[in-house]
Scaffold this active site. Structure first.
Site, short mmCIF file in Angstrom:
data_model
loop_
_atom_site.label_atom_id
_atom_site.label_comp_id
_atom_site.label_asym_id
_atom_site.label_seq_id
_atom_site.Cartn_x
_atom_site.Cartn_y
_atom_site.Cartn_z
N HIS A 122 89.01 79.07 9.54
CA HIS A 122 88.83 77.77 10.19
C HIS A 122 88.75 76.68 9.12
O HIS A 122 88.01 76.80 8.16
CB HIS A 122 87.55 77.75 11.03
N ASP B 81 80.05 72.92 23.61
CA ASP B 81 80.64 72.25 22.45
C ASP B 81 81.81 71.37 22.86
O ASP B 81 81.99 70.28 22.31
CB ASP B 81 81.11 73.28 21.41
N ARG C 233 80.69 63.17 20.80
CA ARG C 233 80.44 62.77 19.41
C ARG C 233 81.59 61.95 18.87
O ARG C 233 81.41 61.01 18.09
CB ARG C 233 80.24 64.03 18.53
N SER D 184 78.97 73.31 15.92
CA SER D 184 80.19 73.16 16.73
C SER D 184 81.23 74.21 16.31
O SER D 184 81.76 74.95 17.14
CB SER D 184 80.73 71.74 16.53
N LYS E 193 82.00 78.29 18.31
CA LYS E 193 83.32 78.73 18.80
C LYS E 193 83.77 80.00 18.09
O LYS E 193 84.33 80.91 18.70
CB LYS E 193 84.35 77.62 18.59
N1 URA Z 1 85.65 70.74 13.99
C1 URA Z 1 84.90 71.17 15.04
O1 URA Z 1 85.28 72.08 15.77
N2 URA Z 1 83.72 70.57 15.24
C2 URA Z 1 83.24 69.56 14.47
O2 URA Z 1 82.17 69.07 14.70
C3 URA Z 1 84.05 69.12 13.39
C4 URA Z 1 85.25 69.73 13.17
#
Ligand code: URA
Length: 425
Positions: A82, A161, A168, A183, A187
């Site tokens: 990621h 999220d 946000r 966040s 996931k």
């Molecule tokens: N990527 C995400 O999934 N969440 C964040 O808060 C920032 C980048």
């Protein structure tokens, strides 16, 4: 329990209890806590921070807001990557098939671009026919048959999220380490990968502008992953200048295919290989060197199968923008600055990105770079080519480059930043 007392606790720099966290995440997901209350809480968290045990509970509550996936029926170990988001960051495209070619399964749930950073799904959707939306069964089928899948996360995965991230984004509360870490990790943990490599970007084009903040974010995420039983490692990587020579959807697919064909820009190849080696090691897969899989065509074979399994026509020409405009080098000398944020905003304004979640993107739009920092340039030579279907955007896009290009006198010593700045395990 009520939202106002939870907001007051954090506003006054207190620690949220487990019960407060569980309640507020659940009530927000169900719509009982209003967006304006969650915005106030997110701002209080941004300003006053969270203790590690609060971040851990918050992440856990977001995981519990939805379903968890399970890849235990697969015969291969799973490994995912990621990135915290950057400009020209197309690495997932060559990386997923490359790691699959070396023997790990790659379940890659990706997102769309928002703001100046591009999104993997937008890039892949420039391939005619390719589908981002798969059911869980389809995702497992693609993973089983090709070793890698890149698709959108289903609505059931960490729904708290999904709601909170959108909020946000419009309330100036993205750049909070506890909120970014929870966040991303909610996931990734819900997704069920066995191993995870985080690419934490540092520099003007990233959320984290300096190394200290990036290290803190990386340590927080590695801690969350490790505690959840996911073998997690983070690389801190440079995002002061764009990755590779393209920023834009189809432009980046083209560059990724060059990497899979054994060519491509040196920085993209270096980072792809570094992340591939980490993903394989984290999954306990040893044997094949990823550099060999780029050379011998096996990564390209996996790419073709992976794209075709999701309806993509791998041999169809990629979309090209209707108009091109060349930006010349402003002077002769050494290119000492090509700012990632400036190029990212320029590509976004040309139509490669979106201002609101529901906006469409132009597949062919973006910025092509003809030199990288450290290269010698001659005044008037093409430095950038801007691509768009909507040339009325040129002035606004070019404005974004103001101050983002720096040419220093010939002979100026210039050492580019290393791609990999640090590793946190
Ligand atoms: N990527 C995400 O999934 N969440 C964040 O808060 C920032 C980048």
């Amino acid at each position: 329990m009520d939202a106002i007392s939870v907001i007051r606790t954090k506003r006054d720099s207190g620690e949220l209890s487990d019960a407060q966290i569980d309640w507020v995440i659940d009530a927000y997901t169900r719509g009982e806590v209003a967006d304006e209350q969650m915005s106030a809480l997110a701002m209080a968290i941004l300003l006053n921070g969270m203790k590690p045990h609060e971040i851990s509970r918050w992440t856990d509550a977001m995981i519990r807001s939805g379903v968890r996936m399970d890849f235990s029926s697969l015969p291969l170990p799973t490994s995912d990557k990621h990135s915290t988001g950057g400009v020209g960051d197309k690495i997932t495209l060559p990386l997923a098939p490359l790691v699959a070619a070396c023997g790990a399964a790659v379940p890659q749930l990706s997102g769309r671009g928002l703001g100046h950073t591009g999104g993997t799904l937008d890039k892949l959707e420039s391939i005619p026919g390719w589908r981002a939306l798969l059911s869980n069964e389809e995702m497992l089928d693609v993973l089983r048959s090709t070793g890698a899948v890149i698709c959108a996360a289903g609505d059931g995965l960490a729904p708290a999220d999904k709601k909170l991230y959108a909020l946000r984004d419009v309330t100036g509360t993205v750049e909070a380490i506890p909120l970014i870490a929870s966040s991303i990790m909610s996931k990734k943990i819900a997704e069920g990968t066995g191993a995870l490599v985080l690419d934490v970007k540092v520099g003007s084009g990233a959320f984290m502008k300096n190394l200290d903040n990036a290290r803190e974010l990386a340590r927080t995420m590695v801690g969350l992953g490790t505690n959840a039983g996911v073998n997690t490692v983070a690389l801190l990587t440079d995002m002061s200048t764009p990755l590779g020579l393209t920023a834009g959807n189809a432009l980046e697919v083209r560059e990724s295919i060059e990497v899979l064909a054994g060519g491509g820009p040196a920085d993209v190849v270096e980072l792809t290989l570094a992340l591939a080696r980490e993903m394989l090691a984290a999954a306990g897969v040893h044997g094949k060197d990823p550099a060999d899989a780029l050379r011998d065509g096996s990564a390209m074979d996996h790419w073709r199968r992976m794209i075709a399994a999701q309806g993509g026509d791998v041999d169809a020409p990629l979309p090209v923008a209707r108009e091109q405009h060349v930006i010349p080098a402003p002077a002769s000398g050494v290119l000492t600055g090509l700012d990632a944020y400036a190029v990212g905003v320029c590509a976004w304004r040309l139509g490669a990105g979106r201002a609101r979640k529901e906006d469409p993107v132009q597949a062919g739009a973006g910025v092509e770079m003809h030199a990288k920092p450290g290269d010698t340039v001659v005044a008037g030579q093409p430095l950038l080519t801007l691509h768009t279907d909507t040339p009325e955007r040129y002035d606004y896009a070019i404005e974004a480059l103001t101050g983002g290009i720096e040419v220093s006198p010939a002979g100026t010593a210039f050492t580019p930043n290393p791609i990999v700045l640090d590793r946190i395990a």
